[in-house]
Structure formats: structure tokens, C-alpha cells
Design an enzyme around this catalytic site. Sequence first.
Site, PDB file in Angstrom:
ATOM      1  N   ASP A   1       2.593  -9.761  16.318  1.00 53.32           N
ATOM      2  CA  ASP A   1       2.782  -8.493  17.023  1.00 53.32           C
ATOM      3  C   ASP A   1       3.269  -8.834  18.430  1.00 53.32           C
ATOM      4  O   ASP A   1       3.203  -9.974  18.868  1.00 53.32           O
ATOM      5  CB  ASP A   1       1.516  -7.646  17.058  1.00 53.32           C
ATOM      6  CG  ASP A   1       1.871  -6.160  16.950  1.00 53.32           C
ATOM      7  OD1 ASP A   1       1.584  -5.545  15.911  1.00 53.32           O
ATOM      8  OD2 ASP A   1       2.473  -5.628  17.904  1.00 53.32           O
TER       9      ASP A   1
ATOM     10  N   ASP B   1       8.435 -10.944  19.941  1.00 55.53           N
ATOM     11  CA  ASP B   1       9.307  -9.915  19.394  1.00 55.53           C
ATOM     12  C   ASP B   1       9.676 -10.384  17.974  1.00 55.53           C
ATOM     13  O   ASP B   1      10.024 -11.552  17.775  1.00 55.53           O
ATOM     14  CB  ASP B   1      10.533  -9.835  20.310  1.00 55.53           C
ATOM     15  CG  ASP B   1      11.625  -9.010  19.704  1.00 55.53           C
ATOM     16  OD1 ASP B   1      11.368  -7.841  19.441  1.00 55.53           O
ATOM     17  OD2 ASP B   1      12.724  -9.544  19.492  1.00 55.53           O
TER      18      ASP B   1
ATOM     19  N   CYS C   1       5.306   5.032   8.145  1.00 51.85           N
ATOM     20  CA  CYS C   1       4.453   6.202   7.925  1.00 51.85           C
ATOM     21  C   CYS C   1       5.203   7.448   8.413  1.00 51.85           C
ATOM     22  O   CYS C   1       4.664   8.278   9.116  1.00 51.85           O
ATOM     23  CB  CYS C   1       3.103   6.040   8.607  1.00 51.85           C
ATOM     24  SG  CYS C   1       3.196   5.633  10.336  1.00 51.85           S
TER      25      CYS C   1
ATOM     26  N   ASP D   1       6.227  -3.513   8.143  1.00 53.22           N
ATOM     27  CA  ASP D   1       5.677  -2.155   8.274  1.00 53.22           C
ATOM     28  C   ASP D   1       6.110  -1.707   9.667  1.00 53.22           C
ATOM     29  O   ASP D   1       5.426  -1.957  10.655  1.00 53.22           O
ATOM     30  CB  ASP D   1       4.153  -2.214   8.123  1.00 53.22           C
ATOM     31  CG  ASP D   1       3.526  -0.833   8.119  1.00 53.22           C
ATOM     32  OD1 ASP D   1       3.987   0.026   7.349  1.00 53.22           O
ATOM     33  OD2 ASP D   1       2.588  -0.607   8.900  1.00 53.22           O
TER      34      ASP D   1
ATOM     35  N   PRO E   1      -2.846  -2.955  13.779  1.00 49.33           N
ATOM     36  CA  PRO E   1      -4.178  -3.491  14.079  1.00 49.33           C
ATOM     37  C   PRO E   1      -4.753  -4.431  13.022  1.00 49.33           C
ATOM     38  O   PRO E   1      -5.860  -4.935  13.194  1.00 49.33           O
ATOM     39  CB  PRO E   1      -5.030  -2.217  14.178  1.00 49.33           C
ATOM     40  CG  PRO E   1      -4.377  -1.261  13.241  1.00 49.33           C
ATOM     41  CD  PRO E   1      -2.901  -1.559  13.324  1.00 49.33           C
ATOM     42  N   GLY E   2      -4.043  -4.635  11.920  1.00 50.30           N
ATOM     43  CA  GLY E   2      -4.496  -5.641  10.968  1.00 50.30           C
ATOM     44  C   GLY E   2      -4.972  -5.087   9.633  1.00 50.30           C
ATOM     45  O   GLY E   2      -5.486  -5.842   8.814  1.00 50.30           O
ATOM     46  N   SER E   3      -4.799  -3.780   9.408  1.00 47.88           N
ATOM     47  CA  SER E   3      -5.265  -3.231   8.125  1.00 47.88           C
ATOM     48  C   SER E   3      -4.526  -3.892   6.966  1.00 47.88           C
ATOM     49  O   SER E   3      -5.150  -4.326   5.993  1.00 47.88           O
ATOM     50  CB  SER E   3      -5.083  -1.711   8.093  1.00 47.88           C
ATOM     51  OG  SER E   3      -3.815  -1.350   8.571  1.00 47.88           O
ATOM     52  N   LYS E   4      -3.206  -3.996   7.094  1.00 52.34           N
ATOM     53  CA  LYS E   4      -2.439  -4.583   5.989  1.00 52.34           C
ATOM     54  C   LYS E   4      -2.558  -6.107   6.011  1.00 52.34           C
ATOM     55  O   LYS E   4      -2.556  -6.749   4.969  1.00 52.34           O
ATOM     56  CB  LYS E   4      -0.988  -4.128   6.073  1.00 52.34           C
ATOM     57  CG  LYS E   4      -0.868  -2.611   5.883  1.00 52.34           C
ATOM     58  CD  LYS E   4       0.505  -2.081   6.163  1.00 52.34           C
ATOM     59  CE  LYS E   4       0.525  -0.568   6.185  1.00 52.34           C
ATOM     60  NZ  LYS E   4       0.023   0.011   7.447  1.00 52.34           N
TER      61      LYS E   4
ATOM     62  N   ALA F   1       2.002  -6.656  12.774  1.00 52.85           N
ATOM     63  CA  ALA F   1       0.719  -6.767  12.079  1.00 52.85           C
ATOM     64  C   ALA F   1      -0.414  -5.899  12.627  1.00 52.85           C
ATOM     65  O   ALA F   1      -1.279  -5.474  11.876  1.00 52.85           O
ATOM     66  CB  ALA F   1       0.283  -8.229  12.082  1.00 52.85           C
TER      67      ALA F   1
END
Lengths: 151, 320
Positions: B144, B171, B245, B192, B123-126, B121
Site C-alpha cells: 500500500d 506506489d 466496489c 482491488d 486494510p487487509g481484509s483480502k 492491500a
Amino acid sequence: MQINFIKSKEKEKILEELNKQFGINEIPFMLIRGGNEKIRGFSGNLTREQLDKLSQLLRIELIGIYLIKNEHENDFRPSMDGIHLLKNQITKNIIEIDDEQFKSWIRGNDLDIKTEKGTFIISYKGDFIGSGKSNGERIFNYVPKDRRLRK
Amino acid sequence: MARYEMKPAFEARMKKLMPDKEDFEAFSKIVHTGPRNFVRCNTLKISPENLVERLKLKWNVIQPFKEYPEIILINQELGPGEIGNALEHLLGHYYVQEVCSMMSVIALNPKPNEFILDLCASPGSKTTQIAMKMENKGTLIANDVAMGRIAILASNLEKNGVTNAIVTRMDSVNLCTKLENQGMKADKILLDAPCSGEGTLRSSPKTFLMWNEKVVNNLSRQQKKLIAHAIRCLKVGGTLVYSTCTHAPEEDESVIDFALKNFPVKVEHISLPLKCRPGLTEWKTDNYNKEVTKTCRIYPQDNDSEGFFVSKLTLLKEIE
């Protein structure tokens, strides 16, 4: 993590104080006591039992959002984000600041405003930008460091 | 901005992915330019209309996608720190997020009252985008593994007014195993995955230096392990979005092909507001299941964006 749920009677007492101080009449969250006298609010749809079960299973760091700090007995100061969540209910102890005061406040400085002692919500052009505590001569700044403008 | 060149092995791979000479040249050119300034309106705090009205007082802003008014482009040069130092940012009215990175959650399509896992998760953007779509209703587990990353995640969740998240530090494989053992299955999961970051060259040019093929192969193994455990945590009929990405097929189509080979899942078509190219069915000596053509490759030269990969899977029946 042991989850320390706030019972409904205690929640009522907190609400009573927040109502006296700021006019707040509803806290639409499950309340949980965190560290450093912080009270967190959770809006998820899990029951206390499910959260307890989850806490035995997983390494939980945080639940919900930091809403209120319980400074002393019967003294509650809403956090910056608590203020945003409850803003439509806040009607009392609001101090409106001007452009110059805003520039100073948002950089983490205290405000030289004479007022009654107590906790105040700081408002600038309709935005609530945190809370402060007054000693009568000065309002001490509680804007979290990561929410301040860099100097 | 410092200019780094592509490593020969990286360049050769990219040319293989983009055999058309002009296409590769467009890619090579755009990855040496900085990214555009996108922000996402945080509808938990303000409506897109009201935010745009405020931002227009200081910047030239546009909403490029009619169906997604929360996606806002600041269409001008900005000074250093200007976007992060605006009052609206400090109040959590918007999140600075590259447009590609918003695609995973658009594909996931979260709804209020669902039980959703965001496995990597920080840094939390999604995560904040998921909570926004859930309207803070239902439960979101944001996980995370590292303490430092958890602190950033927590700060972003607070600033964005997320009230329905439970932050865990584990984990992801361990988290999924424990949930699965208790029969706690999710409606939706976002994976992600940690990746080699080939799509982030514009915002993070050091990726040119750090990239190496060995890392790609190691990550591919790790990603397959992650997706295998994530699928086991999903309800029958539930949705898993797997995104990275990176452009490396080992980390993208190969992972989806692995899921198709080992689990009763199907790949769903995704409709995104960016130009997508279909997933590859061949790479080096590997052939992938034809279903992977339903996945989306997002290239920087197609959208004036970063690069990204998005795929959406549905679990069809209980796993034996």
C-alpha cells in the site's frame, strides 16, 4: 531495509530459553530481528538471498509476524500472536484466570496474583490471551492496546 | 443513520444501469438500509465448525454457503461495537468483512506455495483472506502507498496470524516496474483498485455526498495505469483479479476493455456464490469487447449485500 537474519546458532539459543520457560521445542519460521528488540517469524518460501535482493529493490516495511520480544539477555517473551502460533507447544508457566480476572485483564489491567517472578502465559477457558510479567506480587499486562476490550 | 439522497447525476447513471423501474426502486430502497453483519472465519486460527459453535452461544449465526463454510452471517441486530469487541475477534478468530468483499479472493483462488501480489492491500481484509487460502505457505507481497494505511494493514496481519507476508510501502506502479525489471513475476495478482465506492452506500452513506463524475473519470485513468503495470508483473498463464466496489462502467468494464485492447489477456468465467449480472458491453458512447460480459456485477438488491465488480484475467503469452 537491511534485513537482520537471526543465524541458526542464535535461533537454537532462543529455542533453548523458550523451551526452559514454556516448553516450546520448535520455531517453524525464519527468524528476523526487527526494531525494539522484536523478533519476527517468516514462513514464506523465499531464501535469505531472495529476501535480500527484494529488500534492495522494494521499500519493505515488515516481514512476517512479531513472534517474540527479547527483553534482556536470555529473557524472551512471546507476543500475543506468537503465543497463538506456538500454542500447541506451550506447556509451562501458564496461569489460568477466572471470569472476573479475565474482564480486568482483557481491558489492559494488571493482575494481583502472587506467583514466582518471570513471564507467564495467561489462559482463560482454554484460550491464551497474551503474556504478562510478574514481580512476585503482580502480573503486568502486555496485551497490545488494539487487542484490548474498550473500557 | 443519517439519510442522504442521491445526487441527480448519480441517480441518472444508476437508472441507465438499471433501466427496469422496479429494479431501480429496489436498489434505491436497499441502499438506505444498513448492511448485514458478515464475518469470515480465519481458518489459520480456528475451524469454521468450532467458531460457529462458539458464536452460537452469543448470537444467531448461519453459514449461508455450503461450499464456503468460512462465510458466516450474524443474523440479528447487534449493539454498537458488539461484533468488534467479542473475544473471538480480539483473538483473530474472525475478520469482519462484507460478503461482496470476499468475492475477489474467491475468484483469485490462491493456493499454498504461490507467489502472490496484493497491490492495494490496506486494510487487509483480502490480504488476510489470501494468506488463509495459502495456509501461510508461499510468499505474499502486500503493498500500500500511505504510512497510515500500512499501520492498519500490519495490525490486521498480526491479529490474523499471517506469517508469509512481506509488507511494502510503494506506489503500485513503481512496485510492479521494479519487480518486472528484475524478472520477478507473480503467479497471481489481486488489484482491488481505489475506486469511487458506489457500492459502499449502505455501510458508508457519505458516499452519496462525496460522489462526483469527475472523480469517476480520474479514477478510471489511474486504474488503467495500474492494470497495465500489474499485467506486466504476471507470469504467462498467471491470474489477475481486478475488482472494485463501484458500479461505474468507466472504472469496471472500461478498464477490462483497455486490458484486452493492449495486452494478450483473456477474461475468465467466474463462479461466485452470489448473484452476478454480466458486464456491460456499452456505456454512453463507448462499446466494449464482448469478452467483458464474463465479468461480474454484484448489485445490492440482488444479494442483500453491498455492490461490487469482479473480473479475472489470464495472461496468454509474453508481452512484447
